[in-house]
Design a protein around this motif. Sequence first.
Motif, short mmCIF file in Angstrom:
data_model
loop_
_atom_site.label_atom_id
_atom_site.label_comp_id
_atom_site.label_asym_id
_atom_site.label_seq_id
_atom_site.Cartn_x
_atom_site.Cartn_y
_atom_site.Cartn_z
N SER A 189 51.54 42.84 13.13
CA SER A 189 50.59 43.29 14.16
C SER A 189 49.68 42.17 14.64
CB SER A 189 49.75 44.45 13.62
OG SER A 189 50.52 45.62 13.47
N GLY A 190 49.23 41.33 13.74
CA GLY A 190 48.34 40.24 14.13
C GLY A 190 49.04 39.26 15.07
N THR A 191 50.29 38.93 14.75
CA THR A 191 51.07 38.04 15.61
C THR A 191 51.29 38.69 16.98
OG1 THR A 191 52.19 36.96 13.76
CG2 THR A 191 53.30 36.91 15.89
N LEU A 192 51.66 39.96 16.98
CA LEU A 192 51.91 40.65 18.24
C LEU A 192 50.66 40.65 19.11
CD1 LEU A 192 53.81 42.39 20.00
CD2 LEU A 192 52.88 44.40 18.83
N ALA A 193 49.52 40.97 18.52
CA ALA A 193 48.27 41.00 19.28
C ALA A 193 47.94 39.62 19.85
CB ALA A 193 47.14 41.49 18.39
N GLU A 194 48.20 38.57 19.07
CA GLU A 194 47.91 37.22 19.54
C GLU A 194 48.85 36.83 20.69
OE1 GLU A 194 46.24 33.50 20.00
OE2 GLU A 194 45.47 35.27 18.93
N ILE A 195 50.13 37.16 20.59
CA ILE A 195 51.08 36.85 21.65
C ILE A 195 50.70 37.57 22.94
CG2 ILE A 195 53.47 37.21 22.40
CD1 ILE A 195 53.10 34.81 20.56
N VAL A 196 50.31 38.83 22.82
CA VAL A 196 49.89 39.60 24.01
C VAL A 196 48.66 38.96 24.64
CG1 VAL A 196 48.96 41.81 24.78
CG2 VAL A 196 50.94 41.77 23.26
N ALA A 197 47.72 38.51 23.79
CA ALA A 197 46.50 37.87 24.31
C ALA A 197 46.82 36.54 25.00
CB ALA A 197 45.51 37.65 23.17
N ARG A 198 47.78 35.81 24.47
CA ARG A 198 48.15 34.52 25.07
C ARG A 198 48.93 34.67 26.37
NH1 ARG A 198 50.30 30.66 20.07
NH2 ARG A 198 48.47 30.86 18.70
N HIS A 199 49.64 35.78 26.50
CA HIS A 199 50.51 35.98 27.67
C HIS A 199 50.19 37.32 28.34
CE1 HIS A 199 52.98 32.55 26.37
NE2 HIS A 199 52.86 33.04 25.15
N PRO A 200 48.99 37.45 28.91
CA PRO A 200 48.58 38.75 29.46
C PRO A 200 49.44 39.22 30.63
CG PRO A 200 47.05 37.01 30.10
CD PRO A 200 47.95 36.42 29.07
N ASP A 201 50.16 38.30 31.28
CA ASP A 201 50.99 38.69 32.43
C ASP A 201 52.43 38.98 32.04
OD1 ASP A 201 48.82 38.34 34.17
OD2 ASP A 201 49.24 36.20 34.38
N LEU A 202 52.72 38.90 30.74
CA LEU A 202 54.09 39.14 30.27
C LEU A 202 54.20 40.58 29.78
CD1 LEU A 202 56.78 37.63 29.82
CD2 LEU A 202 55.99 37.09 27.51
N PRO A 203 54.95 41.43 30.48
CA PRO A 203 55.07 42.84 30.06
C PRO A 203 55.71 42.96 28.66
CG PRO A 203 55.95 42.52 32.27
CD PRO A 203 55.75 41.16 31.70
N VAL A 204 55.34 44.01 27.96
CA VAL A 204 55.89 44.27 26.63
C VAL A 204 56.42 45.69 26.58
CG1 VAL A 204 55.51 44.25 24.14
CG2 VAL A 204 54.17 42.72 25.61
N ASP A 205 57.72 45.84 26.37
CA ASP A 205 58.30 47.14 26.07
C ASP A 205 58.20 47.38 24.57
OD1 ASP A 205 59.03 47.51 28.68
OD2 ASP A 205 61.19 47.36 28.35
N VAL A 206 57.67 48.52 24.17
CA VAL A 206 57.61 48.89 22.76
C VAL A 206 58.65 49.96 22.50
CG1 VAL A 206 56.20 49.87 20.92
CG2 VAL A 206 55.19 48.25 22.53
N VAL A 207 59.56 49.68 21.58
CA VAL A 207 60.67 50.58 21.26
C VAL A 207 60.58 50.97 19.79
CG1 VAL A 207 63.18 50.82 21.18
CG2 VAL A 207 62.12 49.41 22.97
N SER A 208 60.60 52.26 19.52
CA SER A 208 60.53 52.74 18.13
C SER A 208 61.91 52.78 17.50
CB SER A 208 59.92 54.14 18.07
OG SER A 208 58.56 54.12 18.44
N GLY A 209 62.00 52.30 16.28
CA GLY A 209 63.24 52.43 15.51
C GLY A 209 63.16 53.66 14.60
N GLY A 210 64.26 54.02 14.02
CA GLY A 210 64.31 55.23 13.19
C GLY A 210 64.47 54.89 11.72
N LEU A 211 63.45 54.27 11.14
CA LEU A 211 63.56 53.83 9.75
C LEU A 211 63.63 55.00 8.78
CD1 LEU A 211 63.61 51.43 7.81
CD2 LEU A 211 61.11 51.43 7.85
N PHE A 212 62.79 55.99 8.99
CA PHE A 212 62.74 57.15 8.09
C PHE A 212 63.11 58.41 8.87
CE2 PHE A 212 59.76 54.07 6.24
CZ PHE A 212 60.35 53.91 4.99
N THR A 213 64.41 58.61 9.01
CA THR A 213 64.93 59.80 9.68
C THR A 213 66.03 60.39 8.81
OG1 THR A 213 66.55 58.47 10.91
CG2 THR A 213 64.44 58.90 12.00
N GLY A 214 66.39 61.64 9.11
CA GLY A 214 67.48 62.28 8.36
C GLY A 214 67.21 62.29 6.86
#
Length: 208
Positions: A18-43
Amino acid sequence: MKLVYVFDAYCGWSHGFSGTLAEIVARHPDLPVDVVSGGLFTGVRRQPIRTLGYVKGANDKISEMTGAEFGDGYQRLIDDGSFVMDSEAAARGMVALRQAAPDRAAELAVALQRAFFIDGHSLSTPDTYRKVAEAAGVDADQVIGALHTPATRAAAEADFRRAAELGVDSYPTLLVAAGDRVVPLTHGHATADQVDRRLAAVATGLAR
């Protein structure tokens, strides 16, 4: 060009990123980010946390490598052992949050993980999403209203399919997409400087 962040809200390593992600977003405010959820705990993987004997050791390693904190609220869930992590419910919640504030999806993903790994709030409970939305200044009623709709369920399932189509089977994974090309930047932990170097290399390659 945009980033694609594939994570699971119940994944400790995603929390550590999370810290890395937040820093990357702050450094590149004009770069869109798609957030995709994985299914780690399903079934069949939806089991009481006490059955996951690796959790405490993994959390210690995550803290050591990334500096991520695991709060008292979360620790109480570990000690009790009966809590069941449900990634489908968490994915629906992430869908509802990003629909309410599409440009802030990465920020909301970080906040959602803090709600669990710091405060120990269930990501299957509407009140958790109300707290996250209100703290972020997002329309909480819109988020709560979307949690259980057929469209939100379908979008969560679409996230799981997209993660699989991207070839992602471990979290977190950060990719960069440009046109039809999707290039991995990192699997698991990386610093913001490491991600930036890989991103610059990809951008240079695409420009040739």
